[in-house]
Design a protein around this motif. Structure first.
Motif, short mmCIF file in Angstrom:
data_model
loop_
_atom_site.label_atom_id
_atom_site.label_comp_id
_atom_site.label_asym_id
_atom_site.label_seq_id
_atom_site.Cartn_x
_atom_site.Cartn_y
_atom_site.Cartn_z
N VAL A 160 0.84 -1.20 0.00
CA VAL A 160 0.00 0.00 0.00
C VAL A 160 0.88 1.25 0.00
O VAL A 160 0.64 2.20 -0.75
N VAL A 163 2.15 1.94 -3.40
CA VAL A 163 1.16 2.55 -4.30
C VAL A 163 1.18 4.07 -4.16
O VAL A 163 1.20 4.81 -5.15
N HIS A 293 -2.70 -6.18 -14.18
CA HIS A 293 -3.55 -6.11 -12.99
C HIS A 293 -3.67 -7.53 -12.42
O HIS A 293 -3.89 -8.49 -13.17
N MET A 462 -5.19 4.42 -10.76
CA MET A 462 -5.83 3.10 -10.69
C MET A 462 -5.35 2.22 -11.84
O MET A 462 -5.00 1.05 -11.64
N GLN A 467 -5.04 -0.94 -9.40
CA GLN A 467 -5.98 -0.85 -8.29
C GLN A 467 -7.41 -0.79 -8.83
O GLN A 467 -7.69 -0.06 -9.77
N ASP A 472 -8.37 3.04 -3.11
CA ASP A 472 -7.04 2.46 -2.93
C ASP A 472 -5.93 3.33 -3.51
O ASP A 472 -4.75 3.00 -3.37
#
Length: 502
Positions: A160, A163, A293, A462, A467, A472
């Motif tokens: 996380v 990201v 993804h 994203m 994501q 997120d």
């Protein structure tokens, strides 16, 4: 210590013990010589270092202790011996809890297991954590906690944190690319007397000193176009927009937009800008144009290829592929009936162009996984764009769709103030108070022909970072407030046992 004390109470008990000994549990008198990762990268046996970080692991082995500390760059193992530290310091080190911050001094060495470590000669407590870390220290999974207490998410989930570090890099590279293209970055008002540039429900606020109503902006567009009138030929802004509408996997009331405008450009020059910028960002931040993804198990579920050139296709041709070649030859009533048969969600008050767009949004846009420029949209959808000379029912517009959603709309800007007024009046439904007269006044002073583009930064992140929810890629997404503020729940008895053992 009483057996019935909770973890938080135990930590407060230790805090008071430290204070009774004359120790400051929240000192700032320590300056690391480098980060943990920098120390690892510059490893040399016996090299002296000063490091600081949060305790993420603690193992006591008789007269020795091993701890992991982590800073923003990564983690490193530290090793303390009773003989070198002395009995009092060794006991203090043993009493420290997970998530406490410490500063250490010592020399680097490699353990028999090959682990780069620091043999500490001294340490200082920098911050006593009064609450324990998440129970699942190596992977917080509770979605509610992750979004409401993002700091715990960042502490526990290293993916996380990556990201959001990459999101920062993405925005930096967008700026770099636009600066290289001679664009000037500006800031325009977030509070506006008239919300313009899009059809959306605004948030309303009141300015006490001026005793008037303001709206949180729904788009950046109209103020940036004023700057084209003023002679700034290439201009962009990255900023927040606010729309008082629904929340979904792809929508948040507060979101980040990029808008850029280029004098003497058009929708085609904006295509070049969007394609060039996104491929530049992907190469710089991710090192590839192939975006994978993955699901929670790590399996690839979708692959996006950003390699130019990207597909270009008209809106009408996509509609005909899905709804039938004769779609635009049908009567409005027949189109409505057919749309309902296909399963589109049509409201009684929807106009004919909205019926057609419902087909696009439900059945076509979600299938556009690979980069696609959808061009020449109905004129009713984009009142700020120029009509297409080839088809006056459409405008010179594209929507760049990737990953099944719109990433960036762009168009040839309308610079005829008379036509612009007519189009805005149609959109406002005759309500003059909704017209931005200051913007129309600016157009009357002359705006050069131009191309303009908007890009949803959150949706771009994203797509690039794999994501599936906008939450997120937002550090602090909007959530409904708790009805009653409660103290954070304590960890389970199992977690208490683990901490007591450590």
């Amino acid at each position: 210590m009483e057996e019935t004390l909770t973890l938080t109470e135990q930590r407060h008990f230790k805090l008071n013990q430290l204070k009774e000994k004359g120790l400051n549990p929240f000192t700032n008198k320590f300056s690391p010589s480098e980060t943990c990762q920098a120390a690892r990268d510059a490893y040399q046996e016996g090299r002296q270092v000063k490091l600081a970080g949060r305790i993420t692991a603690h193992r006591v082995m008789g007269k020795s202790q091993f701890l992991d500390i982590r800073d923003g760059s990564g983690k490193i193992q530290i090793y303390g011996q009773k003989q070198q530290l002395g009995e009092e310091s060794f006991a203090l080190l043993k009493s420290l809890d997970m998530a406490d911050f410490i500063g250490i001094e010592g020399e680097m060495f490699t353990t028999k297991m090959g682990e780069i470590s620091v043999k500490i000669s001294g340490f200082i407590l920098l911050c006593k954590a009064l609450r324990p870390p998440p129970e699942k220290w190596h992977g917080l999974e509770d979605t509610e906690i992750r979004y409401r207490q993002r700091y715990l998410d960042l502490m526990a989930n290293h993916d996380v944190r990556d990201v959001f570090l990459k999101r920062s890099q993405i925005i930096r590279e967008i700026r770099n690319y636009l600066h290289q293209q001679a664009y000037v970055e500006v800031e325009t008002p977030m509070m506006q007397p008239i919300p313009g540039g899009a059809a959306a429900q605004p948030f309303v606020t009141h300015h006490n000193a001026l005793n008037c109503q303001f709206f949180m902006r729904i788009a950046l567009e109209l103020y940036l176009k004023r700057l084209l009138v003023g002679g700034i030929d290439r201009v962009f802004e990255i900023g927040k927009n606010f729309r008082n509408e629904g929340i979904s996997r792809r929508h948040n009331p507060e979101f980040t937009m990029l808008e850029a405008y280029q004098a003497y450009g058009d929708y085609q020059s904006m295509m070049d800008l969007v394609q060039g910028m996104i491929t530049h960002v992907a190469n710089k931040v991710l090192g590839t144009l192939i975006i994978e993804h993955r699901n929670r198990e790590g399996e690839v579920t979708r692959t996006i290829d950003l390699t130019p050139p990207w597909r270009t296709v008209t809106y009408k041709s996509l509609i005909c592929e899905k709804a039938g070649a004769d779609w635009f030859e049908l009567t409005p009533a027949a189109r409505r009936e057919k749309a309902i048969e296909l399963g589109a969600e049509i409201q009684p008050e929807d106009e004919d162009f909205e019926v057609t767009n419902a087909i696009f949004e439900k059945f076509i846009e979600p299938t556009l996984i690979q980069p696609t420029f959808v061009t020449h949209l109905p004129k009713e959808l984009v009142p700020l764009a120029k009509l297409s000379p080839e088809d006056p029912d459409t405008v010179e517009v594209f929507e760049c769709c990737i990953n099944g959603q719109e990433i960036a709309p762009a168009y040839t800007e309308q610079n005829d103030p008379i036509v612009q007024r007519e189009r805005l009046e149609q959109q406002a439904g005759g309500e003059q108070q909704k017209l931005d007269e200051d913007f129309l006044l600016a157009l009357e002073h002359g705006m050069p022909p131009a191309g303009g583009m908007g890009m949803g930064i959150d949706r771009l992140c994203m797509m690039l970072l794999g994501q599936e929810s906008i939450r997120d890629v937002l550090l602090f997404p909007q959530m409904k407030p708790r009805q009653r503020q409660e103290s954070a729940p304590e960890d389970s008895a199992q977690a208490q046992t683990k901490e007591a053992q450590s």
